[in-house]
Scaffold this motif. Structure first.
Motif, PDB file in Angstrom:
ATOM      1  N   LEU A  19       0.828  -1.209   0.000  1.00 49.20           N
ATOM      2  CA  LEU A  19       0.000   0.000   0.000  1.00 49.20           C
ATOM      3  C   LEU A  19       0.863   1.259   0.000  1.00 49.20           C
ATOM      4  O   LEU A  19       0.562   2.237  -0.692  1.00 49.20           O
ATOM      5  CB  LEU A  19      -0.912   0.014   1.232  1.00 49.20           C
ATOM      6  N   LEU A  20       1.936   1.229   0.772  1.00 49.35           N
ATOM      7  CA  LEU A  20       2.814   2.389   0.846  1.00 49.35           C
ATOM      8  C   LEU A  20       3.419   2.701  -0.521  1.00 49.35           C
ATOM      9  O   LEU A  20       3.405   3.840  -0.978  1.00 49.35           O
ATOM     10  CB  LEU A  20       3.919   2.130   1.870  1.00 49.35           C
ATOM     11  N   PHE A  21       3.937   1.682  -1.190  1.00 44.71           N
ATOM     12  CA  PHE A  21       4.510   1.896  -2.523  1.00 44.71           C
ATOM     13  C   PHE A  21       3.430   2.293  -3.531  1.00 44.71           C
ATOM     14  O   PHE A  21       3.658   3.111  -4.420  1.00 44.71           O
ATOM     15  CB  PHE A  21       5.228   0.637  -3.004  1.00 44.71           C
ATOM     16  N   GLY A  22       2.234   1.710  -3.388  1.00 41.98           N
ATOM     17  CA  GLY A  22       1.185   1.993  -4.353  1.00 41.98           C
ATOM     18  C   GLY A  22       0.605   3.383  -4.228  1.00 41.98           C
ATOM     19  O   GLY A  22       0.246   4.013  -5.227  1.00 41.98           O
ATOM     20  N   GLN A  23       0.535   3.907  -2.989  1.00 42.33           N
ATOM     21  CA  GLN A  23      -0.135   5.194  -2.759  1.00 42.33           C
ATOM     22  C   GLN A  23       0.827   6.373  -2.632  1.00 42.33           C
ATOM     23  O   GLN A  23       0.425   7.512  -2.825  1.00 42.33           O
ATOM     24  CB  GLN A  23      -0.996   5.101  -1.498  1.00 42.33           C
ATOM     25  N   ALA A  24       2.082   6.114  -2.266  1.00 45.86           N
ATOM     26  CA  ALA A  24       3.015   7.229  -2.055  1.00 45.86           C
ATOM     27  C   ALA A  24       4.411   6.881  -2.570  1.00 45.86           C
ATOM     28  O   ALA A  24       5.414   7.181  -1.928  1.00 45.86           O
ATOM     29  CB  ALA A  24       3.068   7.584  -0.577  1.00 45.86           C
ATOM     30  N   PRO A  72       2.806  11.457   5.282  1.00 43.59           N
ATOM     31  CA  PRO A  72       2.232  10.855   6.489  1.00 43.59           C
ATOM     32  C   PRO A  72       2.176   9.331   6.404  1.00 43.59           C
ATOM     33  O   PRO A  72       2.392   8.646   7.403  1.00 43.59           O
ATOM     34  CB  PRO A  72       0.823  11.464   6.552  1.00 43.59           C
ATOM     35  N   GLN A  73       1.889   8.795   5.182  1.00 39.81           N
ATOM     36  CA  GLN A  73       1.863   7.337   5.030  1.00 39.81           C
ATOM     37  C   GLN A  73       3.231   6.728   5.318  1.00 39.81           C
ATOM     38  O   GLN A  73       3.345   5.663   5.923  1.00 39.81           O
ATOM     39  CB  GLN A  73       1.429   6.950   3.606  1.00 39.81           C
ATOM     40  N   LEU A 118       5.634   7.919   7.345  1.00 39.89           N
ATOM     41  CA  LEU A 118       5.946   7.945   8.775  1.00 39.89           C
ATOM     42  C   LEU A 118       5.109   6.937   9.547  1.00 39.89           C
ATOM     43  O   LEU A 118       5.616   6.239  10.428  1.00 39.89           O
ATOM     44  CB  LEU A 118       5.721   9.357   9.324  1.00 39.89           C
ATOM     45  N   PHE A 119       3.807   6.843   9.215  1.00 41.53           N
ATOM     46  CA  PHE A 119       2.955   5.875   9.906  1.00 41.53           C
ATOM     47  C   PHE A 119       3.422   4.447   9.620  1.00 41.53           C
ATOM     48  O   PHE A 119       3.506   3.613  10.532  1.00 41.53           O
ATOM     49  CB  PHE A 119       1.498   6.033   9.476  1.00 41.53           C
ATOM     50  N   SER A 120       3.727   4.156   8.355  1.00 42.05           N
ATOM     51  CA  SER A 120       4.155   2.805   7.987  1.00 42.05           C
ATOM     52  C   SER A 120       5.477   2.452   8.656  1.00 42.05           C
ATOM     53  O   SER A 120       5.676   1.315   9.099  1.00 42.05           O
ATOM     54  CB  SER A 120       4.290   2.682   6.465  1.00 42.05           C
ATOM     55  N   ALA A 121       6.407   3.430   8.727  1.00 40.49           N
ATOM     56  CA  ALA A 121       7.685   3.176   9.389  1.00 40.49           C
ATOM     57  C   ALA A 121       7.472   2.852  10.862  1.00 40.49           C
ATOM     58  O   ALA A 121       8.105   1.946  11.422  1.00 40.49           O
ATOM     59  CB  ALA A 121       8.615   4.373   9.230  1.00 40.49           C
ATOM     60  N   PHE A 122       6.569   3.605  11.518  1.00 37.57           N
ATOM     61  CA  PHE A 122       6.281   3.325  12.925  1.00 37.57           C
ATOM     62  C   PHE A 122       5.631   1.955  13.075  1.00 37.57           C
ATOM     63  O   PHE A 122       6.008   1.171  13.950  1.00 37.57           O
ATOM     64  CB  PHE A 122       5.363   4.408  13.498  1.00 37.57           C
ATOM     65  N   TYR A 123       4.650   1.665  12.222  1.00 37.59           N
ATOM     66  CA  TYR A 123       3.929   0.394  12.346  1.00 37.59           C
ATOM     67  C   TYR A 123       4.866  -0.791  12.085  1.00 37.59           C
ATOM     68  O   TYR A 123       4.882  -1.761  12.849  1.00 37.59           O
ATOM     69  CB  TYR A 123       2.764   0.365  11.356  1.00 37.59           C
ATOM     70  N   LEU A 124       5.642  -0.718  11.010  1.00 36.08           N
ATOM     71  CA  LEU A 124       6.494  -1.847  10.636  1.00 36.08           C
ATOM     72  C   LEU A 124       7.785  -1.891  11.451  1.00 36.08           C
ATOM     73  O   LEU A 124       8.420  -2.946  11.526  1.00 36.08           O
ATOM     74  CB  LEU A 124       6.835  -1.782   9.146  1.00 36.08           C
ATOM     75  N   GLY A 125       8.169  -0.744  12.047  1.00 36.21           N
ATOM     76  CA  GLY A 125       9.387  -0.722  12.839  1.00 36.21           C
ATOM     77  C   GLY A 125       9.117  -0.968  14.309  1.00 36.21           C
ATOM     78  O   GLY A 125       9.443  -2.027  14.850  1.00 36.21           O
ATOM     79  N   ALA A 126       8.491   0.019  14.971  1.00 35.68           N
ATOM     80  CA  ALA A 126       8.254  -0.105  16.409  1.00 35.68           C
ATOM     81  C   ALA A 126       7.334  -1.274  16.729  1.00 35.68           C
ATOM     82  O   ALA A 126       7.600  -2.062  17.638  1.00 35.68           O
ATOM     83  CB  ALA A 126       7.678   1.198  16.950  1.00 35.68           C
ATOM     84  N   LEU A 127       6.218  -1.405  15.968  1.00 32.48           N
ATOM     85  CA  LEU A 127       5.270  -2.484  16.258  1.00 32.48           C
ATOM     86  C   LEU A 127       5.656  -3.789  15.578  1.00 32.48           C
ATOM     87  O   LEU A 127       5.718  -4.839  16.207  1.00 32.48           O
ATOM     88  CB  LEU A 127       3.862  -2.057  15.836  1.00 32.48           C
TER      89      LEU A 127
END
Length: 309
Positions: A35-40, A232-233, A235-244
């Motif tokens: 989704l990240l690559f597809g949208q941003a 924003p996508q 930063l959110f994806s980095a937090f989700y895939l990194g921290a979580l």
């Protein structure tokens, strides 16, 4: 007269819940990346994204160093096993993490997940080559099923909402398979290291070392900047895939191991590819064909056979 089986203890039930949550997070890695690559795509650089993800995962696990016992082990690790630490961080975090994330730029989430999740097959094969594993008939049958799954996979023409007519799916497929091979080598070579220093402390240092190794490469490639115009996508994806997805899911997994035996907990890993395919259909418009579904079934059956106690 046989007694009835006792119900699971509260700690065991909590352990299963932690393991399931970790598996759900890991299974969502592929569609979130796609989704990240597809949208941003224009704001996503795989190097800077991976660096941010590794740093967030290390930061999430860093409170471990507040414990005196863990600090003592960390000093021992750096004094005695720095070369091994560098090798394992390069294989298991840097190469594996970069390849699997980058693969979702070129291929669909389901295809990437399927190819990356062949790692238990290559792990078993590598362990056998190194003399650490014997091959029973059941394991040989499992590997044969896995090869059949790979054969079926290459006939698959699965697409999603972000596949362009000239998209080189094969490039993403190969990168995902390469990530699985890196994870197999990391698993076999890192077994003794993880036993010696503990899984969570080892993982903290793997992420930290991978970040240090990737930092100069990213600065050079990005002309001195690390993130640039991050969306924003991003930063959110980095937090989700990194921290979580990195630190959080690993913490959940090791918490689960406190009350659930590892062979039983490992069975949840078989859900990862299935969850990735299901969530890809919902999130990215994945359209798996019959060959892809048959390949998924064959590979999951292979992994089940090879890992049954």
């Amino acid at each position: 007269m046989s007694s009835l089986p006792s119900p699971p203890s509260p700690s065991s039930a909590l352990g299963w819940l932690c393991g399931l949550l970790a598996t759900l997070i890991w299974g969502s890695f592929y569609p979130v990346s796609r989704l990240l690559f597809g949208q941003a795509e224009e704001t996503v650089d795989p190097l800077s994204f991976s660096l941010l993800r590794f740093l967030l995962a290390a930061l999430f696990l860093s409170p471990l160093l507040l414990l005196p016992r863990q600090r003592t082990l960390a000093r021992q690790m750096l004094r005695q096993d720095t070369p091994t630490l560098l090798l394992l961080a390069t294989l298991g975090i840097l190469a594996e993490g970069l390849l699997v994330f980058w693969s979702t730029k070129f291929t669909t989430a389901a295809r990437s997940s399927l190819m990356a999740n062949t790692s238990p097959i290559t792990t078993m094969l590598l362990a056998w080559i190194l003399g650490r594993e014997t091959l029973s008939r059941r394991k040989i049958l499992g590997m044969s099923l896995g090869l059949l799954g790979l054969f079926l996979f290459f006939y698959s023409q699965g697409k999603d909402d972000f596949v362009a007519p000239d998209s080189p799916l094969w490039l993403g497929d190969l990168m995902a398979f390469g990530s699985g091979c890196c994870w197999a080598a990391f698993t076999v070579l890192g077994e003794a290291f993880s036993r010696k220093y503990g899984g969570m402390l080892s993982t903290l240092f793997f992420f930290a070392v991978a970040s240090l190794l990737l930092l100069p490469v990213t600065l050079l490639a990005q002309g001195g900047t690390l993130v640039g115009n991050a969306s924003p996508q991003f930063l959110f994806s980095a937090f989700y895939l990194g921290a979580l997805g990195g630190g959080g899911a690993i913490a959940l997994w090791y918490a689960a191991l406190r009350s659930v035996p590892s062979p039983r907990l490992g069975s949840l890993g078989f859900l990862s590819a299935s969850l990735a395919v299901t969530s890809s259909i919902l999130l990215t418009g994945e359209r798996p064909d019959l060959f892809l579904l048959c390949a998924l079934g064959a590979i999951l059956a292979a992994i089940t056979l090879m890992n049954r106690p």
